[in-house]
Design an enzyme around this catalytic site. Structure first.
Site, PDB file in Angstrom:
ATOM      1  N   LYS A 102       3.069   3.722  10.519  1.00  0.00           N
ATOM      2  CA  LYS A 102       3.524   2.610   9.677  1.00  0.00           C
ATOM      3  C   LYS A 102       2.514   2.333   8.568  1.00  0.00           C
ATOM      4  O   LYS A 102       1.360   2.776   8.650  1.00  0.00           O
ATOM      5  CB  LYS A 102       3.718   1.372  10.548  1.00  0.00           C
ATOM      6  CG  LYS A 102       2.450   0.945  11.253  1.00  0.00           C
ATOM      7  CD  LYS A 102       2.743  -0.015  12.391  1.00  0.00           C
ATOM      8  CE  LYS A 102       1.434  -0.507  12.987  1.00  0.00           C
ATOM      9  NZ  LYS A 102       1.622  -1.255  14.217  1.00  0.00           N
TER      10      LYS A 102
ATOM     11  N   ARG B 239       5.702 -12.343  19.196  1.00  0.00           N
ATOM     12  CA  ARG B 239       6.085 -11.840  17.869  1.00  0.00           C
ATOM     13  C   ARG B 239       7.570 -11.502  17.896  1.00  0.00           C
ATOM     14  O   ARG B 239       8.376 -12.206  17.322  1.00  0.00           O
ATOM     15  CB  ARG B 239       5.218 -10.621  17.522  1.00  0.00           C
ATOM     16  CG  ARG B 239       5.406 -10.110  16.119  1.00  0.00           C
ATOM     17  CD  ARG B 239       4.341  -9.105  15.699  1.00  0.00           C
ATOM     18  NE  ARG B 239       4.382  -7.844  16.456  1.00  0.00           N
ATOM     19  CZ  ARG B 239       3.556  -6.821  16.205  1.00  0.00           C
ATOM     20  NH1 ARG B 239       2.645  -6.898  15.236  1.00  0.00           N
ATOM     21  NH2 ARG B 239       3.643  -5.715  16.911  1.00  0.00           N
TER      22      ARG B 239
ATOM     23  N   HIS C 203       3.975  -5.050  23.761  1.00  0.00           N
ATOM     24  CA  HIS C 203       2.810  -4.848  22.879  1.00  0.00           C
ATOM     25  C   HIS C 203       1.688  -5.793  23.277  1.00  0.00           C
ATOM     26  O   HIS C 203       1.929  -6.976  23.520  1.00  0.00           O
ATOM     27  CB  HIS C 203       3.231  -5.094  21.424  1.00  0.00           C
ATOM     28  CG  HIS C 203       2.201  -4.696  20.420  1.00  0.00           C
ATOM     29  ND1 HIS C 203       1.585  -3.459  20.425  1.00  0.00           N
ATOM     30  CD2 HIS C 203       1.667  -5.368  19.370  1.00  0.00           C
ATOM     31  CE1 HIS C 203       0.723  -3.392  19.415  1.00  0.00           C
ATOM     32  NE2 HIS C 203       0.753  -4.538  18.764  1.00  0.00           N
TER      33      HIS C 203
ATOM     34  N   ARG D 124       0.800   4.586  22.367  1.00  0.00           N
ATOM     35  CA  ARG D 124       1.040   4.396  20.931  1.00  0.00           C
ATOM     36  C   ARG D 124      -0.259   4.047  20.198  1.00  0.00           C
ATOM     37  O   ARG D 124      -0.352   3.018  19.545  1.00  0.00           O
ATOM     38  CB  ARG D 124       2.032   3.251  20.695  1.00  0.00           C
ATOM     39  CG  ARG D 124       3.321   3.285  21.499  1.00  0.00           C
ATOM     40  CD  ARG D 124       4.279   2.173  21.057  1.00  0.00           C
ATOM     41  NE  ARG D 124       3.688   0.851  21.102  1.00  0.00           N
ATOM     42  CZ  ARG D 124       3.845  -0.032  22.094  1.00  0.00           C
ATOM     43  NH1 ARG D 124       4.596   0.253  23.134  1.00  0.00           N
ATOM     44  NH2 ARG D 124       3.253  -1.214  22.029  1.00  0.00           N
TER      45      ARG D 124
ATOM     46  N   TYR E 175     -17.245  -8.445 -16.032  1.00  0.00           N
ATOM     47  CA  TYR E 175     -16.620  -9.749 -16.280  1.00  0.00           C
ATOM     48  C   TYR E 175     -17.460 -10.883 -15.706  1.00  0.00           C
ATOM     49  O   TYR E 175     -17.888 -10.806 -14.546  1.00  0.00           O
ATOM     50  CB  TYR E 175     -15.241  -9.809 -15.623  1.00  0.00           C
ATOM     51  CG  TYR E 175     -14.194  -8.939 -16.274  1.00  0.00           C
ATOM     52  CD1 TYR E 175     -13.893  -9.076 -17.636  1.00  0.00           C
ATOM     53  CD2 TYR E 175     -13.494  -7.994 -15.531  1.00  0.00           C
ATOM     54  CE1 TYR E 175     -12.911  -8.281 -18.224  1.00  0.00           C
ATOM     55  CE2 TYR E 175     -12.511  -7.205 -16.114  1.00  0.00           C
ATOM     56  CZ  TYR E 175     -12.230  -7.355 -17.468  1.00  0.00           C
ATOM     57  OH  TYR E 175     -11.259  -6.579 -18.041  1.00  0.00           O
TER      58      TYR E 175
ATOM     59  N   CYS F  73     -13.608  -4.468 -11.555  1.00  0.00           N
ATOM     60  CA  CYS F  73     -12.490  -4.665 -12.483  1.00  0.00           C
ATOM     61  C   CYS F  73     -11.227  -4.072 -11.850  1.00  0.00           C
ATOM     62  O   CYS F  73     -11.259  -3.532 -10.746  1.00  0.00           O
ATOM     63  CB  CYS F  73     -12.758  -3.963 -13.807  1.00  0.00           C
ATOM     64  SG  CYS F  73     -14.361  -4.326 -14.536  1.00  0.00           S
ATOM     65  N   MET F  74     -10.127  -4.137 -12.588  1.00  0.00           N
ATOM     66  CA  MET F  74      -8.871  -3.595 -12.060  1.00  0.00           C
ATOM     67  C   MET F  74      -8.973  -2.091 -11.813  1.00  0.00           C
ATOM     68  O   MET F  74      -8.460  -1.586 -10.815  1.00  0.00           O
ATOM     69  CB  MET F  74      -7.735  -3.900 -13.041  1.00  0.00           C
ATOM     70  CG  MET F  74      -6.360  -3.590 -12.490  1.00  0.00           C
ATOM     71  SD  MET F  74      -5.065  -3.908 -13.692  1.00  0.00           S
ATOM     72  CE  MET F  74      -5.004  -5.682 -13.696  1.00  0.00           C
ATOM     73  N   ASP F  75      -9.676  -1.395 -12.722  1.00  0.00           N
ATOM     74  CA  ASP F  75      -9.655   0.068 -12.678  1.00  0.00           C
ATOM     75  C   ASP F  75     -11.024   0.726 -12.579  1.00  0.00           C
ATOM     76  O   ASP F  75     -11.108   1.953 -12.550  1.00  0.00           O
ATOM     77  CB  ASP F  75      -8.982   0.608 -13.948  1.00  0.00           C
ATOM     78  CG  ASP F  75      -7.765  -0.204 -14.315  1.00  0.00           C
ATOM     79  OD1 ASP F  75      -6.845  -0.270 -13.489  1.00  0.00           O
ATOM     80  OD2 ASP F  75      -7.750  -0.817 -15.397  1.00  0.00           O
TER      81      ASP F  75
HETATM   82  C1  LIG Z   1       0.763  -1.071  15.152  1.00  0.00           C
HETATM   83  C2  LIG Z   1       1.284  -0.924  16.502  1.00  0.00           C
HETATM   84  C3  LIG Z   1       0.654  -0.052  17.410  1.00  0.00           C
HETATM   85  C4  LIG Z   1      -0.666   0.631  17.108  1.00  0.00           C
HETATM   86  O1  LIG Z   1      -1.712  -0.313  17.120  1.00  0.00           O
HETATM   87  P1  LIG Z   1      -3.243   0.145  17.028  1.00  0.00           P
HETATM   88  O2  LIG Z   1      -4.003  -1.095  17.228  1.00  0.00           O
HETATM   89  O3  LIG Z   1      -3.430   0.722  15.667  1.00  0.00           O
HETATM   90  O4  LIG Z   1      -3.450   1.155  18.095  1.00  0.00           O
HETATM   91  C5  LIG Z   1       1.268   0.152  18.638  1.00  0.00           C
HETATM   92  N1  LIG Z   1       2.418  -0.495  18.950  1.00  0.00           N
HETATM   93  C6  LIG Z   1       3.036  -1.350  18.119  1.00  0.00           C
HETATM   94  C7  LIG Z   1       4.286  -2.033  18.541  1.00  0.00           C
HETATM   95  C8  LIG Z   1       2.479  -1.606  16.871  1.00  0.00           C
HETATM   96  O5  LIG Z   1       3.073  -2.468  16.055  1.00  0.00           O
END
Ligand SMILES: *Cc1c(COP(=O)(O)O)cnc(C)c1O
Length: 374
Positions: free
Chosen positions: A40, A138, A167, A222, A266, A313-315
C-alpha cells in the site's frame, strides 16, 4: 540490471536483491506460512508495481493494498498472485473489485449486505476476508458479532470466504499486554466450530507480530515495514540480515564560495560565520523531502556528513561544506549509506517528529525510482 528513467539529478535507489533477501529471511523465521506483502501507499514509497513484481518473483503468496486503485494498478502491470484490499471498500467499487480479481475485506454486516446486492445485480461471486476488530477500533466487526456476520457470508450465495483476520494496534515491543490481549481475542474465535474450516486463512501478524508475537503468525503474516528492512533495535538473531533497500540520493547541482555574514535561502535563517563553501542539492519538499529538515538535517558527500544550511525550498536546498571539497556532479546521500557513513531513515524521521513510514510515503512521482537487481 538497472532500468533507467529519464535522467534526473535526484532519485530513490531500491536494492531489490536486499528486498528479496528480507522476504526470504522473514519466511524462514515464520516457517511454513503464507506471506502477504503489504504494498500500500506506493509500496511504502518504494514504487507499487516494481515492488509488487519483485514480491511475486520472490514467491510471496499475496499482496496487500489499501484500496481498489492500488489493486487495479498491480493487475494492469500484469501481476497474477492474489491481492487483498485491506481497507474498507465502498459499494460502487464492487464491480471493479470483481473485474480485477481482487479479494477484499468485509468489515461489517452492513457492508456485507451492500456487497451482496451488488453481486446479485452483477450475477457474480466475490472472494472476501472477514475482518474482526480485536482492539484497533478502526474497521472490522466486533468479536461478539463475528459469528453472525460469518454465518451470513456463508449462507449468501455470493461470497467465497477466503480468510479471517484482525490487526494489531501495539505490537512494537515484546510482551506488549494489549497485543497479547488482541492475539488471545483473535485466537479465541477459533474455539467456535464454525471458524475451524481448514480452508479459512487466519491472519493477524504485522511486522511487530512477526517479530515479537509468534502466536500471532497463524496461517499468513503481513509484515510491511520489516520487509522493507526497518525494525526496532530489539531483533531476533535470525533476522540479523534484514536491511533497508531504500536510499535517497542526488547530485550536487551548484557550487559557490560565500563570504562571512551572508544569509542563505528563504528568510535567511542560516548565516555564514566565516567564508565558506556552499553546494546546492536539487531536491526539496516538492519531492517529499520534508521542509522540517531545514537547518536540522544532514547529507553525506564524499563520505562526510554536512549540515543543511537554511530552509529547504520546493525543489532544492543548500549545504555548508566549510573548507572541504565537493563539486557539481558529486553524489549526495540524503538517506542511506556512503562509505562508512550513514544517514538512517530513523534519524530523518526523528528530526521530523514522525515515524519512518511517513517519511517513506511522502516521496512522490517527481522523484524517479531506480531498481538495482544484481
Ligand atoms: C499496513 C498494514 C500492515 C503492515 O503493517 P507494518 O507495520 O508495516 O508491518 C498489516 N496489516 C494491515 C491490515 C495493515 O493495514
Amino acid at each position: 540490471m538497472i532500468r533507467r528513467p529519464i535522467p534526473h539529478p535526484a532519485w530513490i535507489e531500491v536494492d531489490l536483491k536486499q528486498f528479496k533477501k528480507n522476504i526470504q529471511l522473514i519466511r524462514s523465521h515464520v516457517g511454513n506460512r503464507l506471506f502477504c506483502l503489504p504494498v500500500k501507499a506506493n509500496a511504502y514509497g518504494h514504487g507499487l508495481c516494481a515492488m509488487g513484481k519483485a514480491g511475486e518473483e520472490a514467491g510471496v503468496d499475496y499482496l496487500g493494498v489499501s484500496c481498489l486503485q492500488e489493486g487495479v494498478l498491480l493487475r494492469q502491470a500484469g501481476i497474477q498472485i492474489p491481492i487483498l484490499v485491506l481497507g474498507a471498500i465502498h459499494e460502487e467499487q464492487v464491480p471493479d473489485l470483481i473485474a480485477y480479481d481482487l479479494e477484499f475485506t468485509i468489515s461489517s454486516k452492513y457492508k456485507a449486505e451492500l456487497v451482496a446486492q451488488s453481486c446479485e445485480r452483477l450475477q457474480k461471486k466475490c472472494r472476501v476476508h472477514l475482518e474482526v476488530d480485536t482492539g484497533m477500533q478502526r474497521t472490522g466487526v466486533r468479536s461478539t458479532t463475528a459469528l453472525e456476520v460469518f454465518r451470513y457470508l456463508e449462507s449468501a450465495p455470493y461470497f467465497d470466504v477466503v480468510g479471517i483476520y484482525s490487526h494489531l494496534a501495539t505490537a512494537d515491543t515484546y510482551q506488549d499486554p494489549i497485543a497479547l490481549q488482541q492475539t488471545q481475542a483473535f485466537l479465541s474465535l477459533f474455539r467456535q466450530e464454525i471458524f475451524q474450516k481448514s480452508s479459512l486463512i487466519r491472519h493477524l501478524a504485522n511486522s511487530g507480530g512477526v517479530l515479537y508475537f509468534p502466536e500471532s503468525h497463524q496461517d499468513m503474516v503481513r509484515p510491511g515495514i520489516l520487509t522493507y528492512g526497518y525494525m526496532p533495535k530489539q531483533r531476533p538473531a535470525a533476522l540479523e540480515g534484514i536491511a533497508p533497500c531504500f536510499s535517497l540520493k542526488a547530485k550536487v547541482s551548484y557550487f559557490k564560495v560565500v563570504s562571512a555574514g551572508e544569509g542563505i535561502s528563504y528568510g535567511h535563517t542560516y548565516r555564514t560565520q566565516k567564508q565558506t563553501r556552499i553546494v546546492t542539492v536539487p531536491i526539496g519538499y516538492g519531492d517529499g523531502y520534508r521542509r522540517s529538515l531545514s537547518n536540522r538535517g544532514s547529507v553525506l558527500i564524499r563520505g562526510r556528513r554536512y549540515p543543511i544550511a537554511g530552509t529547504i525550498c520546493m525543489d532544492q536546498f543548500m549545504v555548508d561544506i566549510g573548507d572541504k571539497e565537493a563539486y557539481v556532479g558529486d553524489e549526495v546521500v540524503l538517506i542511506g549509506k556512503q562509505g562508512d557513513a550513514e544517514i538512517s531513515l530513523q534519524e530523518v524521521a526523528d528530526l521530523c517528529d514522525t515515524i519512518p513510514y511517513e517519511i517513506l510515503c511522502l516521496f512522490n512521482e517527481r522523484i524517479p525510482r531506480l531498481y538495482l537487481d544484481t
